[in-house]
Write an enzyme that holds these catalytic residues in place. Structure first.
Site, PDB file in Angstrom:
ATOM      1  N   TYR A 151      55.546 -29.836 -82.352  1.00  0.00           N
ATOM      2  CA  TYR A 151      55.328 -31.387 -82.178  1.00  0.00           C
ATOM      3  C   TYR A 151      53.610 -30.653 -81.210  1.00  0.00           C
ATOM      4  O   TYR A 151      53.812 -29.832 -80.486  1.00  0.00           O
ATOM      5  CB  TYR A 151      56.473 -31.891 -81.167  1.00  0.00           C
ATOM      6  CG  TYR A 151      56.122 -33.328 -80.580  1.00  0.00           C
ATOM      7  CD1 TYR A 151      56.175 -34.187 -81.128  1.00  0.00           C
ATOM      8  CD2 TYR A 151      55.641 -32.990 -79.685  1.00  0.00           C
ATOM      9  CE1 TYR A 151      55.927 -35.596 -80.903  1.00  0.00           C
ATOM     10  CE2 TYR A 151      55.514 -34.560 -79.056  1.00  0.00           C
ATOM     11  CZ  TYR A 151      55.291 -35.098 -79.498  1.00  0.00           C
ATOM     12  OH  TYR A 151      55.254 -37.232 -78.950  1.00  0.00           O
ATOM     13  N   TRP A 175      50.210 -33.185 -80.917  1.00  0.00           N
ATOM     14  CA  TRP A 175      48.853 -34.586 -81.618  1.00  0.00           C
ATOM     15  C   TRP A 175      47.979 -33.735 -82.129  1.00  0.00           C
ATOM     16  O   TRP A 175      47.240 -34.435 -83.398  1.00  0.00           O
ATOM     17  CB  TRP A 175      48.434 -35.247 -80.726  1.00  0.00           C
ATOM     18  CG  TRP A 175      48.838 -36.781 -80.025  1.00  0.00           C
ATOM     19  CD1 TRP A 175      49.614 -36.344 -79.418  1.00  0.00           C
ATOM     20  CD2 TRP A 175      48.091 -37.701 -79.696  1.00  0.00           C
ATOM     21  NE1 TRP A 175      49.959 -37.809 -79.302  1.00  0.00           N
ATOM     22  CE2 TRP A 175      49.107 -38.565 -79.352  1.00  0.00           C
ATOM     23  CE3 TRP A 175      46.829 -38.210 -80.053  1.00  0.00           C
ATOM     24  CZ2 TRP A 175      48.539 -40.033 -79.392  1.00  0.00           C
ATOM     25  CZ3 TRP A 175      46.815 -39.520 -79.803  1.00  0.00           C
ATOM     26  CH2 TRP A 175      47.598 -40.857 -79.282  1.00  0.00           C
TER      27      TRP A 175
END
Length: 770
Positions: A112, A114
């Site tokens: 997980y 960006w």
């Protein structure tokens, strides 16, 4: 000196990189960006700093087969640098062993984060394609940012969890038609520096200005005055953190008893208001949720709440709710209740009014309703059905086989033997880092792709150095941003770094499926293919140039998304039978029969007030009397480029700044610029004090994202030298419905730190052996 100027795109905007002889000299804002982020120029500092991972490295204890205790524990061990051939052999052999001895579900690929901008070099997309082709993996669902919202909204208004962004008013509509905006959780302009996937130019600041110039009035319901820009001249209502639901209930009660609510809309376009009204009036529990009741919880005066109820129902109004209010105990409630309150005002489904969420959290939110679909790396179906809610990774590692509730299902937490993390930083995102550290010792192997020696790399077994977004060819297609931005490689990768794709290509070759993974394309051929595929799918009306012209011009504009957008509230208001919502009833579900059927004691069938576990009215506040707000930073994106120049310039004596009210500071003998210690029963960290009246008394604000720097890695409770708030936050689900994080329900105390200051080692690599 022969300088080259190359177009680059990042999550915080588009820039021009200036490179000389392979060295990044500077990063300049583009001339057409009216509000460029200062994060971009700060990338120069980090490009070649001492924290770069330059060669593959393997943790010494793992390589020697030693148990993970004392000096051989993850996070405290030295690393041995190895060749790429050896590193890829170690990883491929370990993947084979885990899959054969355990199962495909024992491999965790729910990595997980960006990652970085770029459509082809999306780290998680590359990882999950690679793992799915190899047999599958356990995935994760939802996000740390909005897990409660993502689960509850489909029950209340229907549709995909993110579809609401195309259904709420845009900034230009607000400027034209709205009179009053009430923002629960504020509208922090600093957050609009970023946009997932990239951004051609920033527009939110100027659009907010247009709203104010058009006469729109703003109310900021937040513990922080700075959660709205000064030019908005917003009315500030300081609220006890995470009592927003109680404030909304008090306003709603006032509307109801004065018959100010939109009875017609509630009857035609909603279901369950009568059952909710019984709760609001106290017919079920003997406690009317009136303004006086709400005032005692929220700290906002009764008369203020009553006046706000009147203004919301006599003016074209918009209820905004920010993501921060749902990263807390019972985080579904303020999201659900904000929809109900908007439905009561009379503005729902009217131009510029009603309800919306997440304004200013990304630049394109509220700017554009969306953009046409852009081609991405083809997904491969995952043969493994197992998944976990994203914030339950520590629970999974500590308690495999345990069952948990999630959105009406019972999930069994799988046994994870190999973690493959790529494009994220769990030692930033996750709560209670000491608990995560204990959990992180459980799997057999942790493989990480990283460009810098941050905490996630230091807590890995095998670290593979990856190229940054400046060191590879790609193109950016940001969330709702109607542009494609070319990203030609600005320089060669540092040291022996490789792209994620090239690493997975090498692993796939060893595991026997290289051709399936690459489809016989090179990286630049993939970039060209995805662009030309996008061009073909959009058709001739898009008039996009060919790839070579795009690559030279750097930016092209996509055709506007015109809809129709399913679930439009204006269409619902006009004719709910003809334009139903994608909910079981076809209407807004003020009472949800589905959620009620789950029988959860922490999330009923309609929005309610549940006292948080940790808040300023809790008994625990006697020991820890300050509420910690660990919000998003202004100086970086999450933990990205904490070693960049802009983030480093914000530090105080090398520590992350913590902002507190002058009165709270004075009572503790704290002055601005001092180093202080924040602490509770979970841990402690050092930070540099900043005093400001913009923070209400009883609250301290310490942004997330400072790279974790424990004095003794692996020792539970050890102090963090650098200012990471997640040593203090609780790893506790906000409810059984969403299992989302509750980071912002955290109590602490703060004291002066008068001992000798320990050196900050967050940006120092671990011991490296050849």
């Amino acid at each position: 000196m022969v300088e080259r100027r190359i177009s680059v795109a990042t999550h915080w905007g588009s820039y021009v990189a200036v490179v000389d002889s392979g060295r990044l000299v500077r990063v300049e804002p583009r001339g057409d960006d009216p509000a460029p982020s200062p994060i971009g120029p700060g990338m120069v500092t980090a490009a070649d700093d001492s924290a770069r991972v330059l060669r593959p490295a393997v943790r010494k204890g793992w390589l020697d087969g030693l148990p993970r205790v004392h000096d051989t524990a993850r996070g405290a061990d030295a690393f041995v640098e190895v060749s790429w051939d050896d590193a890829l052999t170690l990883v491929s052999d370990e993947l084979r062993r885990v899959r054969s001895q355990h199962s495909d579900s024992a491999v965790f690929g729910g990595s997980y984060g960006w990652a970085s901008a770029g459509g082809f070099h999306n780290a998680q997309g590359q990882l999950q394609r690679f793992l799915a082709l190899g047999g599958g993996y356990t995935d994760s669902c939802n996000t740390y940012s909005t897990a409660a919202l993502e689960v509850v909204l489909p029950h209340v208004i229907g549709g995909h969890p993110w579809s609401y962004q195309s259904r709420m008013p845009m900034w230009d509509e607000i400027a034209e038609s709205c009179e009053l905006v009430v923002a629960f959780g504020g509208l922090a302009l600093k957050n609009s520096q970023i946009n997932s996937g990239g951004l051609a130019r920033h527009r939110t600041r100027d659009l907010q200005r247009q709203c104010r110039e058009a006469g729109v009035r703003f109310v900021n319901v937040s513990p922080l005055r700075s959660d709205t820009a000064g030019f908005l001249d917003a009315e500030w209502l300081p609220v006890v953190p995470h009592t927003d639901t109680a404030a909304m209930l008090g306003i709603a009660h006032t509307m109801l008893v004065n018959e100010w609510h939109d009875e017609d809309f509630l009857r035609r376009c909603c279901v369950g208001f009568d059952r909710f009204a019984s709760y609001l009036l106290g017919e079920l529990d003997g406690v009317p949720k009136d303004a006086a009741w709400a005032a005692g919880i929220t700290g906002i005066g009764r008369d203020v709440l009553c006046d706000l109820a009147r203004r919301l129902t006599t003016r074209r109004s918009l209820i905004m709710v920010n993501y921060a209010v749902q990263r807390a105990d019972h985080g579904e409630q303020p999201i659900w209740m904000s929809v109900v309150l908007a439905a009561m005002t009379g503005s729902m489904g009217r131009p510029g009014g009603g309800w919306g969420a997440g304004y200013a959290t990304m630049d394109a939110t509220g700017v554009a309703r969306g953009r046409p679909s852009v081609a991405a790396v083809p997904k491969v179906p995952n043969p493994v059905p197992d998944f976990i809610p994203v914030a339950r990774i520590a629970d999974t590692l500590l308690h495999p086989g345990r069952t948990i509730d999630y959105d009406g299902r019972r999930l069994t937490l799988p046994e994870l033997r190999l973690i493959y993390w790529c494009g994220g930083n769990p030692f930033h995102h996750h709560q209670d880092l000491h608990r995560l550290t204990r959990a992180w010792q459980a799997p057999d192997t942790v493989v990480v792709h990283e460009a810098w020696w941050n905490a996630t790399a230091k807590f890995a077994d095998i670290v593979l150095p990856v190229a940054t977004s400046l060191e590879r060819d790609d193109f950016a297609a940001g969330f709702s941003d109607p542009h494609l931005v070319a990203m030609p490689k600005a320089r060669e990768p540092a040291g022996e770094s490789r792209t994620d794709h090239d690493i997975f290509r090498g692993l796939a070759a060893r595991l026997g499926y290289e051709q399936e993974f690459t489809e016989s394309r090179s990286e630049i051929e993939w970039v060209r293919h995805l662009y030309e595929q996008t061009r073909a799918e959009l058709g001739v009306e898009a008039s996009l140039p060919g790839f070579d012209d795009f690559w030279r011009s750097s930016t092209v504009e996509l055709p506007a998304s015109t809809g129709p957008f399913p679930g439009d509230f204006g269409a619902l208001r006009s004719d709910p039978r003809r334009f139903p919502l994608p909910t079981p009833s076809g209407r807004i579900e003020i009472f949800s029969e589905v959620i009620d059927s789950f029988g959860y004691d922490d999330c009923a069938g309609h929005p309610k007030w549940y006292a948080p576990v940790e808040w300023l009215r809790a008994d625990l506040a006697g020991r820890f009397p300050l509420h910690l707000l660990s919000n998003q930073p202004a100086s970086r994106l999450h933990s990205q480029y904490d070693n960049g120049g802009h983030s480093l310039s914000s530090k105080i004596l090398g520590r992350e700044p913590v902002t507190m009210n002058p009165g709270d500071a004075a009572s503790r003998g704290i002055e601005s610029g001092m180093v202080v210690r924040l602490y509770n029963d979970r841990g402690s960290c050092l930070a540099g004090a900043v005093l400001s009246e913009d923070v209400m008394p009883g609250v301290v604000q310490l942004s997330t994202g400072a790279w974790w720097d424990p004095v003794r890695p692996g020792l539970s409770g050890t102090m963090d030298r650098h200012g990471n708030p997640n040593v203090l936050t609780a790893d506790r689900p906000c409810s059984r419905l969403s299992q989302g994080p509750s980071a912002l329900s955290t109590l602490v105390d703060v004291e002066r730190y008068d001992d000798p200051l320990p050196d900050v080692l967050a940006f120092t690599p671990p011991p490296l052996e050849q």
